[in-house]
Design a protein around this motif. Structure first.
Motif, short mmCIF file in Angstrom:
data_model
loop_
_atom_site.label_atom_id
_atom_site.label_comp_id
_atom_site.label_asym_id
_atom_site.label_seq_id
_atom_site.Cartn_x
_atom_site.Cartn_y
_atom_site.Cartn_z
N GLY A 47 0.79 -1.23 0.00
CA GLY A 47 0.00 0.00 0.00
C GLY A 47 0.82 1.27 0.00
N GLU A 48 2.14 1.19 -0.15
CA GLU A 48 3.01 2.36 -0.13
C GLU A 48 3.57 2.64 -1.53
N ASP A 49 4.28 3.77 -1.65
CA ASP A 49 4.78 4.20 -2.95
C ASP A 49 6.13 3.58 -3.33
N ASN A 50 6.88 3.09 -2.35
CA ASN A 50 8.17 2.48 -2.67
C ASN A 50 8.48 1.36 -1.68
N TRP A 51 9.54 0.62 -1.96
CA TRP A 51 9.88 -0.56 -1.16
C TRP A 51 10.25 -0.18 0.28
N GLU A 52 11.00 0.89 0.43
CA GLU A 52 11.45 1.27 1.78
C GLU A 52 10.27 1.68 2.66
N LEU A 53 9.33 2.41 2.09
CA LEU A 53 8.13 2.76 2.84
C LEU A 53 7.32 1.51 3.17
N ALA A 54 7.32 0.54 2.26
CA ALA A 54 6.61 -0.72 2.52
C ALA A 54 7.22 -1.44 3.72
N GLU A 55 8.55 -1.49 3.79
CA GLU A 55 9.19 -2.15 4.92
C GLU A 55 8.86 -1.43 6.23
N ARG A 56 8.84 -0.11 6.16
CA ARG A 56 8.51 0.67 7.35
C ARG A 56 7.10 0.35 7.83
N ARG A 57 6.18 0.22 6.88
CA ARG A 57 4.81 -0.11 7.27
C ARG A 57 4.75 -1.49 7.92
N LEU A 58 5.50 -2.44 7.40
CA LEU A 58 5.52 -3.78 7.98
C LEU A 58 5.93 -3.74 9.45
N MET A 59 7.00 -3.00 9.76
CA MET A 59 7.43 -2.92 11.16
C MET A 59 6.38 -2.23 12.02
N GLU A 60 5.81 -1.16 11.52
CA GLU A 60 4.79 -0.45 12.28
C GLU A 60 3.59 -1.34 12.57
N ARG A 61 3.16 -2.11 11.60
CA ARG A 61 2.00 -2.98 11.80
C ARG A 61 2.30 -4.11 12.76
N ALA A 62 3.52 -4.64 12.72
CA ALA A 62 3.90 -5.69 13.67
C ALA A 62 3.88 -5.16 15.10
N ILE A 63 4.40 -3.95 15.28
CA ILE A 63 4.40 -3.33 16.61
C ILE A 63 2.97 -3.07 17.08
N GLU A 64 2.13 -2.52 16.20
CA GLU A 64 0.74 -2.27 16.55
C GLU A 64 0.04 -3.56 16.97
N SER A 65 0.31 -4.64 16.27
CA SER A 65 -0.32 -5.91 16.59
C SER A 65 0.10 -6.43 17.96
N SER A 66 1.41 -6.32 18.27
CA SER A 66 1.89 -6.79 19.57
C SER A 66 1.28 -5.97 20.71
N LEU A 67 1.17 -4.66 20.54
CA LEU A 67 0.58 -3.82 21.57
C LEU A 67 -0.91 -4.12 21.75
N SER A 68 -1.60 -4.33 20.64
CA SER A 68 -3.03 -4.62 20.71
C SER A 68 -3.30 -5.92 21.45
N LYS A 69 -2.51 -6.95 21.17
CA LYS A 69 -2.70 -8.24 21.84
C LYS A 69 -2.46 -8.13 23.34
N ALA A 70 -1.49 -7.31 23.72
CA ALA A 70 -1.17 -7.14 25.14
C ALA A 70 -2.06 -6.11 25.82
N GLU A 71 -2.98 -5.51 25.05
CA GLU A 71 -3.87 -4.48 25.58
C GLU A 71 -3.08 -3.34 26.20
N LYS A 72 -2.04 -2.92 25.49
CA LYS A 72 -1.20 -1.82 25.93
C LYS A 72 -1.08 -0.78 24.81
N THR A 73 -0.58 0.38 25.16
CA THR A 73 -0.31 1.41 24.17
C THR A 73 1.19 1.68 24.16
N ILE A 74 1.65 2.46 23.19
CA ILE A 74 3.08 2.74 23.10
C ILE A 74 3.57 3.51 24.32
N GLU A 75 2.67 4.21 25.00
CA GLU A 75 3.06 4.94 26.21
C GLU A 75 3.46 4.00 27.34
#
Length: 341
Positions: A47-75
């Motif tokens: 869903g991004e314009d280039n490969w590097e942005l795509a990789e960045r999105r992958l890491m962000e989504r993995a982090i979001e998923s781990s936080l959601s499962k643990a019922e925590k926020t980045i704070e």
């Protein structure tokens, strides 16, 4: 003592891997573990314009998923530890820019998954953090154009080469009770047996994996049979037989309980040559499939040894050989009554 032997840490406190998140690309989604990943994409652009942005999105989504499962926020996170394959760790650095929490940028090439997990666990064990996130990522197209040739070039590859996994994995670690414990880690030593072929990562990294496994068992006074599984990061079809033979020469037989993440993530008919590699290889297999096997009771104790080739395009152009390293982390199924995701 936390330091056990020369290279290993045994954590004094109960350290738990409370939640993990994974995000992968299309080839990984189509592989044998595809249904186990939290987020999947149907194309390499994610869903991004280039490969590097795509990789960045992958890491962000993995982090979001781990936080959601643990019922925590980045704070709730005290320290973020991450790294990737790109020059200056730009994926991890730019994700950290967005997260705005204390950040330790780490580079161990494809060993980064267990390097960040080991160091993060040590910080929690020592009381320097209550909650950490350890993350890593790789992308087939970003890695190819940095270390070999751009995908568009269409260069031919030998059968010994591997396919860089497109994906990211993140683990949330704390002392809050859960069902997966992190009990020990072994920090590897740099090994270099003179391999100069940048396509032959399996042969280059196998000695580092063997050295770390041997020293781990020696430091903890354990045998290979004490683990239900000793899994390496991305040795794939070339390096996996080598590490078994190297350990056999030292009187350590892992033929019955060894596997490799690079052989687990793809099917042979997916056009991946010798198998998978990349920072995300060990991360997504461990944080999705292997944690699930522990939770279900199919495995009780495993040693995950992520392997990394510490090369750079400049050094390859100067005909330098490839130094490699491997870091290991012990994951165990906790007693019933813990809670995790």
């Amino acid at each position: 003592m936390r330091l056990t032997g020369k290279q290993s840490w045994v954590f004094e406190n109960d350290i738990y891997l409370n939640a993990a998140g994974t995000a992968v690309g299309p080839k990984e989604k189509d592989g044998p573990l595809g249904s186990m990943f939290d987020v999947t994409y149907d194309d390499l652009h994610c869903g991004e314009d280039n490969w590097e942005l795509a990789e960045r999105r992958l890491m962000e989504r993995a982090i979001e998923s781990s936080l959601s499962k643990a019922e925590k926020t980045i704070e709730d996170v005290d320290i973020f530890l991450a790294g990737d394959l790109l020059n200056q760790n730009v994926t991890a650095n730019f994700v950290a820019r967005h997260l705005k929490v204390p950040f330790l940028c780490m580079f161990g090439a494809c060993s980064t998954s267990m390097e960040t997990l080991a160091v993060g666990s040590a910080l929690v064990d020592g009381g320097f953090a209550n909650t950490i996130i350890a993350a890593t990522s790789s992308h087939n197209a970003t890695a190819e154009r940095q270390f070999r040739y751009p995908t568009e070039y269409g260069g031919q590859k030998p059968d010994i080469s591997t396919s860089t996994v497109t994906g990211a994995g993140a683990a949330l670690v704390s002392r809050e009770p859960g069902d997966i414990k992190i009990t020990a880690a072994t920090i590897g030593r740099v090994q270099d047996l003179g391999i100069t072929d940048a396509f032959d990562m399996g042969s280059a990294m196998a000695p580092a994996a063997a050295d770390t496994i041997q020293n781990h068992l020696q430091d903890l006074n354990r045998r290979a049979e004490d683990y239900d599984l000793i899994v390496t990061g991305d040795l794939s079809g070339v390096g996996s037989p080598i590490v078994k033979d190297l350990l056999k020469e030292e009187g350590i037989d892992v033929h019955a309980n060894h596997n490799d993440c690079g052989l687990m993530i793809y099917r042979p008919d997916q056009g991946v040559f010798a198998g998978g590699s990349g920072c995300a290889c060990s991360a997504v297999v461990t944080y999705a499939h292997l944690l699930n096997e522990l939770r279900q009771g199919n495995l009780q104790r495993i040693l995950v040894v992520a392997t990394g080739a510490l090369l750079s395009p400049t050094m390859i152009q100067q005909k330098e050989s490839i130094p490699t390293i491997a870091h290991g982390v012990v994951l165990e199924r906790a007693a019933k009554g813990g809670r995790s995701h």
